[in-house]
Design a protein around this motif. Structure first.
Motif, short mmCIF file in Angstrom:
data_model
loop_
_atom_site.label_atom_id
_atom_site.label_comp_id
_atom_site.label_asym_id
_atom_site.label_seq_id
_atom_site.Cartn_x
_atom_site.Cartn_y
_atom_site.Cartn_z
N GLU A 234 20.19 -19.18 40.34
CA GLU A 234 19.79 -18.60 39.11
C GLU A 234 18.35 -18.86 38.88
OE1 GLU A 234 22.28 -19.66 35.71
OE2 GLU A 234 24.16 -19.84 37.11
N VAL A 235 17.83 -17.75 37.85
CA VAL A 235 16.37 -17.90 37.61
C VAL A 235 16.40 -17.86 35.98
CG1 VAL A 235 14.23 -16.63 37.82
CG2 VAL A 235 15.75 -16.75 39.69
N VAL A 236 15.51 -18.52 35.42
CA VAL A 236 14.91 -18.57 34.09
C VAL A 236 13.46 -18.06 34.17
CG1 VAL A 236 14.71 -20.00 31.86
CG2 VAL A 236 16.60 -20.40 33.78
N SER A 248 21.48 -14.34 37.47
CA SER A 248 21.45 -14.75 38.91
C SER A 248 20.12 -14.29 39.64
CB SER A 248 22.86 -14.15 39.39
OG SER A 248 22.45 -12.71 39.56
N THR A 249 19.86 -15.06 40.51
CA THR A 249 18.57 -14.41 41.35
C THR A 249 18.71 -13.12 41.66
OG1 THR A 249 18.46 -16.94 42.11
CG2 THR A 249 17.03 -15.09 43.36
N GLU A 250 19.92 -12.78 42.19
CA GLU A 250 20.13 -11.43 42.69
C GLU A 250 19.85 -10.27 41.61
OE1 GLU A 250 23.61 -8.38 44.36
OE2 GLU A 250 24.03 -10.58 44.11
N ASP A 251 20.16 -10.49 40.34
CA ASP A 251 20.14 -9.56 39.15
C ASP A 251 18.59 -9.52 38.63
OD1 ASP A 251 22.73 -8.83 39.35
OD2 ASP A 251 23.23 -10.14 37.38
N ILE A 252 17.97 -10.73 38.72
CA ILE A 252 16.73 -11.02 38.54
C ILE A 252 15.59 -9.97 39.42
CG2 ILE A 252 14.46 -12.33 38.45
CD1 ILE A 252 16.17 -12.73 35.84
N PRO A 320 26.70 -8.79 31.92
CA PRO A 320 27.49 -10.07 32.11
C PRO A 320 26.82 -11.07 32.83
CG PRO A 320 28.79 -8.16 32.72
CD PRO A 320 27.58 -7.54 32.68
N ARG A 321 26.58 -12.40 32.22
CA ARG A 321 25.71 -13.63 32.73
C ARG A 321 24.32 -12.97 32.72
NH1 ARG A 321 28.49 -17.78 33.86
NH2 ARG A 321 26.92 -18.45 35.38
N HIS A 322 23.82 -12.25 32.06
CA HIS A 322 22.31 -12.01 32.38
C HIS A 322 21.70 -11.65 30.83
CE1 HIS A 322 19.03 -9.13 34.54
NE2 HIS A 322 18.50 -9.83 33.43
#
Length: 335
Positions: A234-236, A248-252, A320-322
């Motif tokens: 995951e990335v913040v 998540s890293t993929e979504d970012i 979702p989760r983003h």
């Protein structure tokens, strides 16, 4: 989902400087109020599941390292709660707090400055586990040999001083020191930024091997999005003390929803892009002493609206989760 290993609830850190005599006199004569301080971390909430690698990304001065030091209990938070394994560290007694804090260790950015130059490697690594009773004195040598082997060094390094090693070797010593107290979480604060690219790859591979072997959880702080994409779950994304996007890293990397994240990603060189000009994020990061009103990113944002200069965007779920903090998402969700 199991209980998170780490949870931050509305954590803030304000650094204030006590005015000297002249400043107090000027403030008294001019009836000027003293500065409210610097909000290095501003209302950050974060949940970390055990075994995950969480990347924290942003430009210099965004609050990444301050947040890391709060988690590691090196500095106290001004507001908010830090929960580790379900317990609020601020409410524990000194003995319990020290024991819990030992489970969170840091690997610092500069391997030249983070090791005591007057101590031999054996003392650097084994001091903490001996002092805290984690390793009995009779097992000192065997545990030292085990730790050095884990990071790719041998016992010949034990009686040498830090200046006798290369940068990559020093970082391995720093990792061994962190592992010596048997932590459950490692905070890597730009831990490969000061190393050559080839050495960076070796240290990253070592960290990933240790994660699987020791069942570790990582907070990985970096400004290198290429590295973050490679190793993080995951990335913040942080900007001027605030979290502006988390997913998540993929979504970012595939569907970022904040202009600052998009600007950072557009500056990452990629082989498949061929020849093109890479532009850094436009403008200068504002002074944390006097941040812009509304959205802190509005002076540099290509999509700025009048609302952005007045209202602080809330961090809200856009998928979702983003989560993202941008008024543009309010417009898209309203459609």
């Amino acid at each position: 989902m199991s209980e998170p290993i780490l949870e931050l609830r509305h954590v803030s850190k304000v650094f204030t400087q006590r005015p000297d005599l002249i400043e107090r006199a000027v403030n008294l004569v001019s009836r000027k109020h003293p500065s409210a301080g610097v909000h290095a971390v501003n209302d950050v909430s974060l949940t970390v599941q055990a075994g995950k690698v969480i990347g924290i990304v942003g430009e210099s001065g965004c609050g990444k390292s301050t947040l890391a030091r709060i988690v590691a209990q090196l500095i106290p938070a001004t507001q908010g709660e830090v929960l580790y394994r379900g317990q609020n560290l601020a409410t524990l007694d000194a003995t319990s707090r020290r024991r819990m804090a030992l489970e969170i260790q840091m690997v610092f950015q500069n391997p030249f400055a983070s090791l005591n130059p007057r101590k031999r490697v054996a003392d650097i690594i084994m001091e903490a586990p001996l002092v805290h009773g984690i390793t009995p004195a009779r097992e000192r040598e065997s545990r030292l040999a085990e730790l050095l082997s884990m990071v790719g060094l041998d016992m010949s390094a034990a009686q040498r001083y830090p200046h006798q090693f290369s940068g990559g070797q020093r970082q391995r010593i720093g990792i061994a020191r962190a592992l010596a107290v048997k932590p459950r979480m490692l905070i890597c604060d730009e831990s490969v930024a000061a190393l050559d690219v080839s050495i960076q790859a070796q240290i990253l591979n070592l960290l990933m091997d240790l994660k699987e072997r020791e069942q570790l959880t990582y907070l990985f702080i970096s400004h290198d999005l290429g590295v973050v994409e490679h190793i993080c779950d995951e990335v913040v994304i942080m900007y001027l003390g605030r979290v502006v996007e988390q997913a998540s890293t993929e979504d970012i990397f595939s569907q970022s929803r904040h202009p600052y994240t998009q600007a950072l990603l557009s500056a990452v060189p990629r082989i498949e892009d061929g020849k093109r000009d890479y532009q850094p994020v436009q403008g200068e990061i504002p002074s944390p002493l006097n941040p812009p009103a509304g959205c802190h990113f509005n002076p540099r944002c290509p999509h700025v609206m009048p609302r952005c200069r007045v209202d602080v965007p809330l961090l809200r779920e856009v998928m979702p989760r983003h989560t993202a903090a941008c008024h543009l998402n309010d417009l898209s969700l309203a459609r």
